[in-house]
Design an enzyme around this catalytic site. Structure first.
Site, PDB file in Angstrom:
ATOM      1  N   HIS A 135      -2.271   1.591  -7.751  1.00  0.00           N
ATOM      2  CA  HIS A 135      -3.067   1.239  -8.918  1.00  0.00           C
ATOM      3  C   HIS A 135      -3.606   1.835 -10.385  1.00  0.00           C
ATOM      4  O   HIS A 135      -3.644   3.439 -10.280  1.00  0.00           O
ATOM      5  CB  HIS A 135      -4.237   1.397  -8.171  1.00  0.00           C
ATOM      6  CG  HIS A 135      -5.485   2.285  -7.872  1.00  0.00           C
ATOM      7  ND1 HIS A 135      -4.771   2.693  -7.399  1.00  0.00           N
ATOM      8  CD2 HIS A 135      -6.835   2.470  -9.115  1.00  0.00           C
ATOM      9  CE1 HIS A 135      -5.792   4.175  -7.169  1.00  0.00           C
ATOM     10  NE2 HIS A 135      -6.710   3.982  -8.161  1.00  0.00           N
TER      11      HIS A 135
ATOM     12  N   GLN B 135      -5.540   1.901 -14.472  1.00  0.00           N
ATOM     13  CA  GLN B 135      -7.274   1.158 -14.805  1.00  0.00           C
ATOM     14  C   GLN B 135      -7.035   1.087 -16.271  1.00  0.00           C
ATOM     15  O   GLN B 135      -5.935   1.908 -16.965  1.00  0.00           O
ATOM     16  CB  GLN B 135      -8.075   2.696 -14.663  1.00  0.00           C
ATOM     17  CG  GLN B 135      -8.564   2.929 -13.642  1.00  0.00           C
ATOM     18  CD  GLN B 135     -10.080   3.848 -13.222  1.00  0.00           C
ATOM     19  OE1 GLN B 135     -10.687   2.962 -13.731  1.00  0.00           O
ATOM     20  NE2 GLN B 135      -9.519   4.792 -12.647  1.00  0.00           N
TER      21      GLN B 135
ATOM     22  N   HIS C 228       0.750  -1.111   0.087  1.00  0.00           N
ATOM     23  CA  HIS C 228       0.100  -0.349  -0.068  1.00  0.00           C
ATOM     24  C   HIS C 228       1.000   1.210   0.178  1.00  0.00           C
ATOM     25  O   HIS C 228       0.113   2.051  -0.452  1.00  0.00           O
ATOM     26  CB  HIS C 228      -0.991  -0.245   1.733  1.00  0.00           C
ATOM     27  CG  HIS C 228      -2.090   1.544   1.293  1.00  0.00           C
ATOM     28  ND1 HIS C 228      -3.309   1.371   0.592  1.00  0.00           N
ATOM     29  CD2 HIS C 228      -1.746   1.446   1.953  1.00  0.00           C
ATOM     30  CE1 HIS C 228      -3.449   2.382   0.648  1.00  0.00           C
ATOM     31  NE2 HIS C 228      -3.133   2.494   1.921  1.00  0.00           N
TER      32      HIS C 228
HETATM   33  P1  H2U Z   1      -8.864   6.066  -8.921  1.00  0.00           P
HETATM   34  O1  H2U Z   1      -8.458   6.321  -7.996  1.00  0.00           O
HETATM   35  O2  H2U Z   1      -8.474   6.170 -10.256  1.00  0.00           O
HETATM   36  O3  H2U Z   1     -10.546   6.434  -9.149  1.00  0.00           O
HETATM   37  O4  H2U Z   1      -9.439   3.989  -9.846  1.00  0.00           O
HETATM   38  C1  H2U Z   1      -9.918   3.711  -8.610  1.00  0.00           C
HETATM   39  C2  H2U Z   1     -11.306   2.814  -9.107  1.00  0.00           C
HETATM   40  O5  H2U Z   1     -11.065   1.074  -8.797  1.00  0.00           O
HETATM   41  C3  H2U Z   1     -12.256   3.759  -9.473  1.00  0.00           C
HETATM   42  O6  H2U Z   1     -12.860   3.162 -10.677  1.00  0.00           O
HETATM   43  C4  H2U Z   1     -12.662   1.087  -8.039  1.00  0.00           C
HETATM   44  C5  H2U Z   1     -13.607   2.656  -8.791  1.00  0.00           C
HETATM   45  O7  H2U Z   1     -14.897   2.634  -9.567  1.00  0.00           O
HETATM   46  N1  H2U Z   1     -13.087   0.739  -7.346  1.00  0.00           N
HETATM   47  C6  H2U Z   1     -14.030  -0.876  -7.024  1.00  0.00           C
HETATM   48  O8  H2U Z   1     -14.151  -1.253  -8.278  1.00  0.00           O
HETATM   49  N2  H2U Z   1     -14.112  -1.150  -6.461  1.00  0.00           N
HETATM   50  C7  H2U Z   1     -13.810  -0.618  -4.817  1.00  0.00           C
HETATM   51  O9  H2U Z   1     -13.995  -1.034  -4.347  1.00  0.00           O
HETATM   52  C8  H2U Z   1     -13.857   0.566  -4.987  1.00  0.00           C
HETATM   53  C9  H2U Z   1     -13.005   1.148  -6.155  1.00  0.00           C
END
Ligand code: H2U
Length: 341
Positions: A167, A169, A114
């Site tokens: 992370h 996407q 983390h």
């Molecule tokens: P960002 O930090 O760039 O916003 O990306 C985090 C992504 O993670 C965000 O698109 C997803 C959010 O929708 N997410 C999940 O799919 N599940 C979770 O439990 C938390 C966040």
């Protein structure tokens, strides 16, 4: 290029990949700043945060439990912007035009740690992320409803990143997004006319002058593009044209990982802060066409301007006219180059 006018007088530079111009005003670089300062986060993060949605073995917002992953972990975005099962429709009502869009969105955790960012990960660890990106491009691209795969990372709260866990996407969809369509057209037109890659030809010219080069290894170059908009915007590109990231050998993937490691750690040194940015890879669509005109590249768009707390705003003239910058690409490249190593 020996042209001191570019360092002294306002001018426009052409982005050959989009066909758009950026206004450069080098004489303004020394103006005083009395505007907004961003907060610096001095928070030292733990390696594991029991409240983090992305840490190994933790429960996500939708109730699913993450596995006890050891390096890279990928899952379908629980709040996906594009869905694969939405209906197909279009609206063609006079000047009201709309069309349905489907896709698949994923989240990719770069590391179970983390506390880390790409800048703090080893080249071997980053290479695992690169291999995961290659696999996802192959898997998503093989889906007949997916014609483009956009890999990106938002880093830092100032870039709207919702969680500091390392992370990125992947959003994949049925049509080409705006930025990709511009680059598709520009590269296609150049390739049709000259039978060679626009970006490879450009890199030759850059490597000859070296003015904007920050780092290079056998396969990759890291530079500030001649037409950069953001003060410390950079690009990593393979020296020899490749359409997409799956064309990289394992050795090249390692050299790409090294280039990512060098630029992200150099960014952190610039203002002595965990440098925020949005980065993304533009590469050939997965639309079943040859796409020989494509030369993939990764861009970093960082918002910081003159310190860890003063960022560039894309407002006013930038919103109503064109993007504009003060510090030139050459000066910015020199500053980053001096910090490499
Ligand atoms: P960002 O930090 O760039 O916003 O990306 C985090 C992504 O993670 C965000 O698109 C997803 C959010 O929708 N997410 C999940 O799919 N599940 C979770 O439990 C938390 C966040």
């Amino acid at each position: 290029m020996e042209n001191t006018n570019l360092q002294d007088y306002s001018h426009k530079r052409l982005n050959i990949l989009t066909g758009e111009w950026v206004l450069v005003s080098p004489h303004r670089a020394k103006r005083p700043w009395q505007g907004q300062n961003e907060e610096i986060s001095k928070e030292k993060r733990p390696s594991y945060d029991p409240t983090c949605y992305l840490c190994a073995s933790n429960t996500r917002a939708n109730g699913e439990v993450n596995p006890d992953y050891q390096d890279v972990f990928i899952f379908d975005n629980d709040f996906a912007a594009l869905q694969s099962d939405s209906p197909s429709f279009s609206v063609n009502d006079g000047l009201f035009k709309a069309q349905s869009e489907t896709g698949i969105c994923k989240v990719i955790c770069f590391s179970p740690d983390h506390s880390k960012s790409l800048a703090e990960m080893s080249v071997d660890e980053i290479q695992k992320v690169v291999v995961a990106w290659q696999n996802e491009y192959t898997i998503l691209g093989a889906n007949e409803n997916i014609n483009y795969v956009q890999i990106f990372e938002n880093k830092g709260a100032v870039m709207g990143c919702s969680n500091p866990h390392p992370h990125g996407q992947i959003w994949s969809q049925s049509t080409l997004p705006n930025e990709v369509e511009k680059k598709d057209n520009q590269q296609f037109n150049y390739f049709e006319k000259h039978q060679k890659s626009l970006l490879e030809t450009y890199l030759h010219q850059e490597l000859a002058t070296k003015e904007r080069i920050i780092f290079e290894n056998d396969d990759f170059v890291v530079l500030i593009p001649f037409w950069a908009v953001w003060p410390f915007e950079t690009m990593i590109a393979p020296k020899k044209s490749q359409k997409n990231i799956t064309e990289m050998s394992a050795e090249q993937a390692k050299n790409f990982a090294e280039a990512i490691s060098v630029i992200t750690s150099t960014y952190d040194k610039l203002f002595n802060t965990s440098f925020p940015y949005s980065s993304g890879i533009h590469q050939a669509p997965t639309n079943g066409l040859e796409n020989n005109h494509w030369h993939w590249h990764m861009s970093f768009y960082p918002p910081l301007l003159r310190s860890a707390t003063v960022k560039k705003f894309m407002v006013g003239y930038e919103m109503f006219g064109s993007p504009q910058r003060d510090i030139t690409a050459e000066i910015a490249a020199q500053r980053l180059r001096d910090l490499v190593g």
